[in-house]
Design an enzyme around this catalytic site. Structure first.
Site, PDB file in Angstrom:
ATOM      1  CE1 TYR A 145      -3.845   2.345   0.675  1.00 29.15           C
ATOM      2  CE2 TYR A 145      -2.399   3.313   2.324  1.00 29.15           C
ATOM      3  CZ  TYR A 145      -3.542   3.369   1.557  1.00 29.15           C
ATOM      4  OH  TYR A 145      -4.391   4.452   1.662  1.00 29.15           O
ATOM      5  N   GLY A 146       1.868   1.290   0.866  1.00 28.43           N
ATOM      6  CA  GLY A 146       2.769   2.437   0.904  1.00 28.43           C
ATOM      7  C   GLY A 146       3.544   2.615  -0.396  1.00 28.43           C
TER       8      GLY A 146
END
Length: 261
Positions: free
Chosen positions: A166-167
């Site tokens: 996600y990051g």
């Protein structure tokens, strides 16, 4: 009769006559942004997956006297993104404003991220914004006005609560915004990101169930609370409007001071 003050504010913030396309606009931050843009005068097309939430969103916007339409699409499928883009221009024409708020938030431990998690996360969070930008950015540049707004994340800047892929996707999204700004700003198209802190939305439902973690995240802010979707309304209207013409390639943190604390 319009007052001088109202005329001045309109020159900075009014979206009358503009068309906006908002992905993920049927819930959470995306819905708050879609509502704000519509109530500021834009005709809004919402793209998301779930039909019932799309219908609810359009009905709510129309109840405020706004012009709204919707397109259902799976943004993890490249062909579906391209088809949705063509469907989105049918109600009101080519967009002047593109908001990429749709996202998936899969957080397995780093050592357990498989190809499936990587692929769907990058497809929805990064490839779909790229494809929509490629479809609409050149047209905006040709007309001399465009606003691209991406909804990013703290995880684009710092790792916590298992940032994982996600990051990575959100870091790429902020780089995409800078690349779009470099390509098109000279022709009147700005590209920026809004960076939330922890916001109480359906996307964060799993983490929101951990009351101790939620309280700890609130304590990290300067405002003393976690975010709400409506906290993004005025920032989105600013970045979408004529008054932000010299703001481009930037990440605007709407996080209660979390990132500065």
């Amino acid at each position: 009769m319009t007052s001088p003050q109202s005329a001045y504010l309109s020159s900075l913030f009014s979206l009358d006559g503009k068309v906006a396309l908002v992905t993920g606009g049927s819930s959470g931050i995306g819905r708050a942004i879609a509502t704000a843009l519509a109530r500021a005068g834009a005709s809004v097309v919402v793209i998301a997956r779930r039909e019932s939430e799309l219908d609810d969103t359009v009905a709510e916007l129309e109840s405020h006297g706004c012009r709204a339409a919707r397109v259902s699409a799976d943004l993890g499928d490249a062909d579906a993104v391209r088809a949705a883009a063509e469907d989105a221009v049918k109600p009101f024409g080519e967009p002047d404003i593109l908001v990429n708020s749709a996202g998936v938030n899969l957080r397995p431990p780093m050592g357990e991220i498989g190809d499936d998690v990587w692929d769907v996360t990058m497809a929805v969070n990064l490839r779909a914004p790229f494809l929509l930008g490629e479809r609409f950015g050149p047209g905006m540049a040709g007309r001399g006005y465009g606003r691209i707004i991406h909804v990013s994340s703290q995880q684009a800047h710092r790792a916590f609560v298992q940032s994982g892929v996600y990051g990575v996707s959100k870091g790429g999204l902020e780089s995409l915004a800078r690349s779009q700004a470099e390509a098109w700003s000279v022709r009147g198209v700005t590209s920026n990101t809004l960076v939330p802190g922890f916001v109480l939305t359906p996307l964060n439902a799993r983490l929101a169930s951990d009351t101790e973690k939620v309280a700890a995240l609130a304590a990290r802010t300067m405002a003393g609370r976690n975010g709400l979707a409506d906290d993004f309304a005025s920032a989105a209207v600013f970045l979408a409007g004529p008054g932000s013409a010299y703001v481009t390639g930037q990440a605007l943190f709407v996080d209660g001071g979390l990132s500065a604390h």
